[in-house]
Scaffold this motif. Structure first.
Motif, PDB file in Angstrom:
ATOM      1  N   VAL A 121      19.480 110.856 150.900  1.00  0.00           N
ATOM      2  CA  VAL A 121      20.217 111.170 149.660  1.00  0.00           C
ATOM      3  C   VAL A 121      21.596 110.537 149.756  1.00  0.00           C
ATOM      4  CG1 VAL A 121      21.339 113.383 148.790  1.00  0.00           C
ATOM      5  CG2 VAL A 121      19.097 113.495 149.685  1.00  0.00           C
ATOM      6  N   GLU A 122      22.392 110.416 150.635  1.00  0.00           N
ATOM      7  CA  GLU A 122      23.710 109.820 150.568  1.00  0.00           C
ATOM      8  C   GLU A 122      23.499 108.406 150.295  1.00  0.00           C
ATOM      9  OE1 GLU A 122      26.929 110.626 151.433  1.00  0.00           O
ATOM     10  OE2 GLU A 122      26.374 112.347 150.351  1.00  0.00           O
ATOM     11  N   PRO A 123      22.832 107.797 151.355  1.00  0.00           N
ATOM     12  CA  PRO A 123      22.573 106.319 150.749  1.00  0.00           C
ATOM     13  C   PRO A 123      22.281 106.090 149.414  1.00  0.00           C
ATOM     14  CG  PRO A 123      21.385 106.687 152.811  1.00  0.00           C
ATOM     15  CD  PRO A 123      21.974 108.113 152.378  1.00  0.00           C
ATOM     16  N   MET A 124      21.201 106.731 148.930  1.00  0.00           N
ATOM     17  CA  MET A 124      20.757 106.588 147.565  1.00  0.00           C
ATOM     18  C   MET A 124      22.006 106.891 146.566  1.00  0.00           C
ATOM     19  SD  MET A 124      18.173 105.389 147.945  1.00  0.00           S
ATOM     20  CE  MET A 124      17.881 104.997 146.372  1.00  0.00           C
ATOM     21  N   ARG A 125      23.000 107.660 146.666  1.00  0.00           N
ATOM     22  CA  ARG A 125      24.137 107.853 146.031  1.00  0.00           C
ATOM     23  C   ARG A 125      25.119 106.629 146.021  1.00  0.00           C
ATOM     24  NH1 ARG A 125      25.946 113.465 148.051  1.00  0.00           N
ATOM     25  NH2 ARG A 125      24.033 114.158 147.022  1.00  0.00           N
ATOM     26  N   ASP A 126      25.161 106.215 147.192  1.00  0.00           N
ATOM     27  CA  ASP A 126      25.863 105.040 147.298  1.00  0.00           C
ATOM     28  C   ASP A 126      25.410 103.789 146.554  1.00  0.00           C
ATOM     29  OD1 ASP A 126      27.871 106.000 149.118  1.00  0.00           O
ATOM     30  OD2 ASP A 126      26.433 105.650 150.926  1.00  0.00           O
TER      31      ASP A 126
END
Ligand SMILES: Nc1nc2c(ncn2[C@@H]2O[C@H](COP(=O)(O)OP(=O)(O)OP(=O)(O)O)[C@@H](O)[C@H]2O)c(=O)[nH]1
Length: 569
Positions: free
Chosen positions: A109-114
């Motif tokens: 989730v976090e990496p995809m947000r980045d």
């Protein structure tokens, strides 16, 4: 990992940049190994400062070398920083996965947000970003573990492959006329670099041993004609001019006739630019195009305008009909939005890119090299590729065992359909699904939808159910639950389970069809299916068919009844 970090740094300085500099500097890089190993050995986490240190070291070594080497190095640094903003934005995504064991729905989730943020900041258009992020997420969750490959490395590879796909996959070559001169018409807004590109293109083609002629069709900026004449002289290519009083379509006609007389291979026609797209400009271009009947109509766009460049390509394509784009000033673009959006937004490929003001600064647009540049992690990519190859081999052997023992389950089903889908052709996947014959593009789209549907249903299964499809075959309650959780109907779930059992039998038969019973790659399944269908009656196929019937009979207890899965339990 230090080695990887170093390589990422070094590749940005060397391998991803000017090739001549790369060659010139190879010796220097070799000499500086000591320095490098000192750095990697130190395990320094201060990546940026290490990078600066590295730069300084090389620069001081270059000080003692000749001037042209220093100039090349300076230029390479400018290029190295190309897409720098996007690269560092994406780096944030990889770091979020440090310490993870496997890619999961939760930890991406976090990496995809980045990644999403990095692409938006790179000025990639929102719909493109959405599709990209979705595609990467889907693959990341379904990719499974590759031994020895860390999740962050796996994500780098997925993003790389998706970037390549986004930019059109293959390099899009210039098309040449089969007979007579090839005519390349250049169009674009004011100041994007058309005149410079005209001469650069002539120089580029001259190096490919094609004779060229330039036609000065920009009658509105008088200096453009002089500029083209000077550039033509510089690259040793004749320039046809007719002043500023003649209509551009007339100049184009005369220029083309002249080129035919001189047996020139390629005619490059420069046209006028405008500050905005206006009707007069479009009509004039249409006239020029009609007169020339060009082989290529290339829109020159400025990379620094980001997603605006992609929108322009779309507009010009609708209005005029173009064959591709040339992206200029890529050397000054730290974001990358145009390079990433043009193909996806307009459907038209970027054929060439300009990376500087010199005549030699024009080159073909290689999506894979560009993706490599953006990520700056060449060695991670090749490492993951090798690991994937090994895994695929092992997977194939494992799958072979499973098929022979009728243990092919929903995990395999999902893995194989996704693998083949990634190989690019949905029709192959369809070819593998029993009961689905060869298809039209509309059916392919439909099948893509049904693949998504399958994924949703398999996603709602417990690990136990995925491994033992019999559990589902035997239990309507379980199928009902899956239908509810995946938002599909019970009938659809039943059909999916039935498909798996049919596939088991069919694949087992295929193993027999293939000589030696081995399956080196699932991509061959389609051919094998054809072979199976073509096998004449009375051959081994018949025997196998009766075996197949027996196998069906074996699994009769779990086979779907005509009314869907057992009304019994
Ligand atoms: N850095 C860099 N500068 C470029 C590139 N291509 C063109 N330029 C520069 O951009 C400026 C404008 O280029 P021109 O070729 O005059 O542009 P044009 O589209 O013909 O301009 P108009 O005739 O006014 O429409 C010049 O200073 C070129 O040197 C490139 O790839 N990189």
């Amino acid at each position: 990992m230090e080695a990887v970090q170093f390589s990422a740094v070094a590749s940005r300085h060397f391998s991803t940049t000017n090739r001549s500099f790369h060659c010139n500097s190879r010796k220097l890089v070799g000499k500086s190994t000591k320095f490098v190993s000192a750095w990697t050995g130190s395990g320094s986490s201060a990546r940026l400062s290490s990078r600066n240190l590295f730069t300084q070291e090389i620069w001081s070594r270059l000080n003692s070398k000749n001037v042209s080497l220093r100039r090349d190095y300076k230029r390479s640094l400018v290029r190295a920083e190309m897409f720098g903003q996007l690269t560092s934005g994406l780096e944030a995504a990889w770091t979020k996965l440090k310490g993870e064991e496997v890619l999961t729905k939760e930890n991406i989730v976090e990496p995809m947000r980045d990644i999403r943020r990095a692409l938006l900041e790179a000025d990639v258009s929102l719909p493109v970003v959405r599709r990209f992020v979705q595609a990467v997420s889907d693959q990341a969750v379904g990719v499974g573990l590759i031994r020895g490959v860390k999740p962050d490395q796996q994500l780098v590879k997925i993003v790389h492959d998706e970037l390549v796909r986004l930019m059109g996959g293959e390099v899009s070559e210039l098309v040449f006329a089969k007979s007579g001169p090839t005519v390349i018409l250049l169009a674009g807004l004011q100041g994007v670099g058309k005149t410079t590109v005209s001469a650069k293109l002539a120089y580029y083609l001259k190096k490919q041993r094609k004779s060229c002629m330039l036609v000065a069709g920009d009658v509105y900026r008088p200096a453009a004609i002089d500029q083209l004449v000077i550039l033509g002289e510089q690259v040793g290519v004749a320039v046809y001019t007719a002043g500023t009083e003649v209509k551009p379509s007339e100049i184009a006609k005369q220029g083309l006739n002249e080129a035919k007389k001189k047996n020139v291979d390629v005619v490059i026609v420069d046209t006028a630019g405008r500050l905005q797209i206006d009707k007069t400009m479009m009509d004039e271009l249409k006239d020029v195009k009609r007169v020339l009947n060009p082989t290529e109509v290339l829109l020159v766009v400025d990379a620094m305008t980001g997603q605006e460049a992609a929108a322009l390509v779309t507009t010009f394509n609708i209005e005029i009909g173009i064959t591709g784009a040339i992206l200029t000033k890529l050397d000054g673009d730290s974001r990358g939005g145009a390079a990433l959006s043009v193909k996806e937004v307009s459907g038209k490929p970027i054929k060439l890119v300009g990376r500087g003001e010199r005549m030699e600064d024009l080159e073909p647009f290689y999506p894979d090299r560009m993706a490599g540049r953006i990520l700056g992690m060449g060695d991670v990519l090749s490492f993951v590729e090798k690991a994937q190859e090994v895994m695929q081999q092992e997977d194939a052997e494992e799958l072979q065992k499973k098929i022979m023992s009728s243990k092919f389950d929903f995990n395999d089903f999902l893995k194989q359909t996704r693998t083949v889908a990634r190989m690019g052709s949905m029709s192959r996947v369809i070819g593998m699904i029993p009961g689905m014959a060869k298809v039209t593009p509309a059916q392919v789209r439909e099948a893509e939808k049904s693949l998504k549907m399958m994924e949703a249903m398999i996603g709602a299964m417990t690990p136990e159910e995925r491994e033992n499809p019999e559990l589902l075959a035997e239990s309507p309650t379980r199928r009902k639950r899956i239908a509810q959780e995946s938002g599909k109907t019970e009938q659809q779930v039943s059909q999916l389970v039935a498909q798996l059992f049919q596939m088991r039998v069919r694949m087992k038969n295929l193993m027999g069809v293939m000589e030696g019973g081995s399956i080196p790659a699932l991509s061959n399944l389609e051919d094998a299916l054809k072979a199976e269908q073509k096998a004449p009656p009375g051959t081994a196929r018949r025997k196998r068919r009766s075996e197949s019937r027996r196998q069906f009979a074996d699994s009769a207890s779990v086979r779907p009844s005509p009314r869907g899965f057992g009304s019994g339990n």
